[in-house]
Scaffold this motif. Structure first.
Motif, mmCIF file in Angstrom:
data_model
loop_
_atom_site.group_PDB
_atom_site.id
_atom_site.type_symbol
_atom_site.label_atom_id
_atom_site.label_comp_id
_atom_site.label_asym_id
_atom_site.label_seq_id
_atom_site.Cartn_x
_atom_site.Cartn_y
_atom_site.Cartn_z
ATOM 1 N N CYS A 10 38.299 27.064 29.061
ATOM 2 C CA CYS A 10 38.956 25.893 29.644
ATOM 3 C C CYS A 10 39.539 26.112 31.030
ATOM 4 O O CYS A 10 40.508 25.446 31.402
ATOM 5 C CB CYS A 10 40.045 25.379 28.702
ATOM 6 S SG CYS A 10 41.353 26.569 28.321
ATOM 7 N N PRO A 11 38.970 26.992 31.871
ATOM 8 C CA PRO A 11 39.522 27.098 33.226
ATOM 9 C C PRO A 11 39.154 25.860 34.044
ATOM 10 O O PRO A 11 38.010 25.385 33.979
ATOM 11 C CB PRO A 11 38.821 28.347 33.782
ATOM 12 C CG PRO A 11 37.506 28.362 33.086
ATOM 13 C CD PRO A 11 37.811 27.882 31.680
ATOM 14 N N VAL A 51 40.403 20.420 20.447
ATOM 15 C CA VAL A 51 41.644 21.189 20.338
ATOM 16 C C VAL A 51 41.737 22.151 21.508
ATOM 17 O O VAL A 51 40.767 22.848 21.828
ATOM 18 C CB VAL A 51 41.690 21.982 19.011
ATOM 19 C CG1 VAL A 51 43.004 22.750 18.896
ATOM 20 C CG2 VAL A 51 41.500 21.049 17.827
ATOM 21 N N GLY A 52 42.895 22.193 22.165
ATOM 22 C CA GLY A 52 43.067 23.106 23.279
ATOM 23 C C GLY A 52 44.511 23.551 23.430
ATOM 24 O O GLY A 52 45.428 22.895 22.913
ATOM 25 N N PRO A 53 44.732 24.668 24.117
ATOM 26 C CA PRO A 53 46.105 25.140 24.336
ATOM 27 C C PRO A 53 46.889 24.178 25.207
ATOM 28 O O PRO A 53 46.333 23.533 26.107
ATOM 29 C CB PRO A 53 45.905 26.496 25.039
ATOM 30 C CG PRO A 53 44.559 26.384 25.685
ATOM 31 C CD PRO A 53 43.735 25.533 24.777
ATOM 32 N N GLY A 151 39.453 27.205 24.964
ATOM 33 C CA GLY A 151 40.375 28.328 25.135
ATOM 34 C C GLY A 151 39.689 29.528 25.755
ATOM 35 O O GLY A 151 38.486 29.733 25.584
ATOM 36 N N ASP A 152 40.466 30.330 26.466
ATOM 37 C CA ASP A 152 39.948 31.512 27.140
ATOM 38 C C ASP A 152 40.321 32.779 26.379
ATOM 39 O O ASP A 152 41.285 32.811 25.613
ATOM 40 C CB ASP A 152 40.521 31.612 28.557
ATOM 41 C CG ASP A 152 40.189 30.403 29.414
ATOM 42 O OD1 ASP A 152 39.203 29.707 29.097
ATOM 43 O OD2 ASP A 152 40.925 30.161 30.390
ATOM 44 N N GLY A 153 39.550 33.824 26.653
ATOM 45 C CA GLY A 153 39.891 35.141 26.144
ATOM 46 C C GLY A 153 40.978 35.769 27.007
ATOM 47 O O GLY A 153 41.738 35.085 27.695
ATOM 48 N N SER A 154 41.040 37.081 26.987
ATOM 49 C CA SER A 154 42.110 37.785 27.695
ATOM 50 C C SER A 154 42.015 37.616 29.206
ATOM 51 O O SER A 154 40.930 37.656 29.792
ATOM 52 C CB SER A 154 42.064 39.272 27.354
ATOM 53 O OG SER A 154 43.023 39.976 28.124
ATOM 54 N N MET A 200 47.403 37.676 27.212
ATOM 55 C CA MET A 200 47.227 36.380 27.875
ATOM 56 C C MET A 200 45.946 35.693 27.416
ATOM 57 O O MET A 200 45.127 35.246 28.214
ATOM 58 C CB MET A 200 47.248 36.548 29.400
ATOM 59 C CG MET A 200 48.535 37.154 29.931
ATOM 60 S SD MET A 200 48.500 37.499 31.720
ATOM 61 C CE MET A 200 48.359 35.839 32.395
ATOM 62 N N VAL A 201 45.782 35.610 26.097
ATOM 63 C CA VAL A 201 44.630 34.951 25.485
ATOM 64 C C VAL A 201 45.035 33.514 25.150
ATOM 65 O O VAL A 201 45.799 33.281 24.214
ATOM 66 C CB VAL A 201 44.190 35.693 24.205
ATOM 67 C CG1 VAL A 201 43.033 34.958 23.531
ATOM 68 C CG2 VAL A 201 43.811 37.135 24.526
ATOM 69 N N SER A 202 44.515 32.546 25.877
ATOM 70 C CA SER A 202 44.917 31.158 25.624
ATOM 71 C C SER A 202 44.185 30.546 24.436
ATOM 72 O O SER A 202 44.611 29.530 23.894
ATOM 73 C CB SER A 202 44.673 30.299 26.868
ATOM 74 O OG SER A 202 43.289 30.067 27.069
#
Length: 240
Positions: A10-11, A51-53, A151-154, A200-202
């Motif tokens: 999700c960037p 669904v997202g952060p 969502g993103d990884g680290s 920092m894993v969103s």
């Protein structure tokens, strides 16, 4: 019950207007997201839940037609989550969190019209137990439910990453990639929330919502993309 799921990063950089000159660097990720959304459409769902952060002030439900914007990233671009809402009703005053705005852009880009959409912003601090419970509730909303987990990884994969380099980051993202490739809900459930926060894993909370929704669904998985072009882990997967 859950009949299909997609996982996308999700960037805001996924949106070419935001990325500007760097846009081609994420062409492969965009193409993979398009393929993942195609799997959702092919499942002929009755409802799509995204669904997202989300930040503390942004968590909660967003109806179809809710609006978002990339103006905060210097781009005059607005998006909408699906259609105008039930019978053209009020989409509500709240703006979509960034993760759901990126999802709305992806869905608009692919011309999604296969099922009604609703959004859910989840706090990155949401406990595993509550994530799983939210997922189970989502799966029970319609006879055929599709879920798009953003969502993103680290963000600690390289020296130039937002969170600098942490040697635990790559193994954590690899664990997630294996779980997504195998549609292994139990492995997603087992992700360490504390480690995810430190790295920092969103995507941890949305992925665990997916784990709750997928319990007993018997889906198979495919990992469509995995890379860390800016020191942040981006993963795309499809379950069906």
């Amino acid at each position: 019950m859950l009949v299909a799921a997609a996982v996308c990063p999700c960037p805001p950089l996924l949106v070419p207007e935001v990325a500007a000159g760097a846009a081609p660097e994420l062409d492969a990720a965009r193409a993979a997201c398009t393929d993942a959304l195609g799997v959702l459409a092919a499942a002929r769902p009755d409802r799509l839940v995204v669904v997202g952060p989300a930040a503390e002030s942004e968590h909660g439900a967003y109806p179809e037609g809710a609006r978002g914007s990339f103006r905060g990233f210097g781009v005059d671009l607005d998006v909408r989550l699906g259609g105008p809402g039930d019978a053209g009703g009020d989409p509500g005053p709240r703006r979509l969190p960034s993760s759901l705005a990126v999802a709305a852009w992806l869905l608009e880009r692919t011309g999604w019209s296969d099922a009604p959409i609703e959004g859910l912003g989840v706090r990155e601090t949401l406990t595993t137990e509550r994530c799983l419970a939210a997922g189970k509730e989502i799966a029970a909303r319609a006879g055929r439910v599709a879920l798009l987990a953003m969502g993103d990884g680290s963000a600690c994969r390289t020296l130039k990453a937002p969170g600098y380099l942490d040697e635990r980051a790559a193994p954590f993202d690899a664990q997630v990639a294996r779980a997504l490739a195998a549609a292994d809900a139990a492995a997603l459930e087992a992700l360490d929330a504390g480690a995810a926060r430190e790295l920092m894993v969103s995507g941890r909370a949305p992925w665990q919502v997916l784990a709750g929704a997928a319990e007993g669904a018997g889906l198979s998985g495919a990992l469509l993309f995995e890379d860390a072009p800016y020191g942040v882990g981006y993963l795309v997967a499809a379950w069906s």
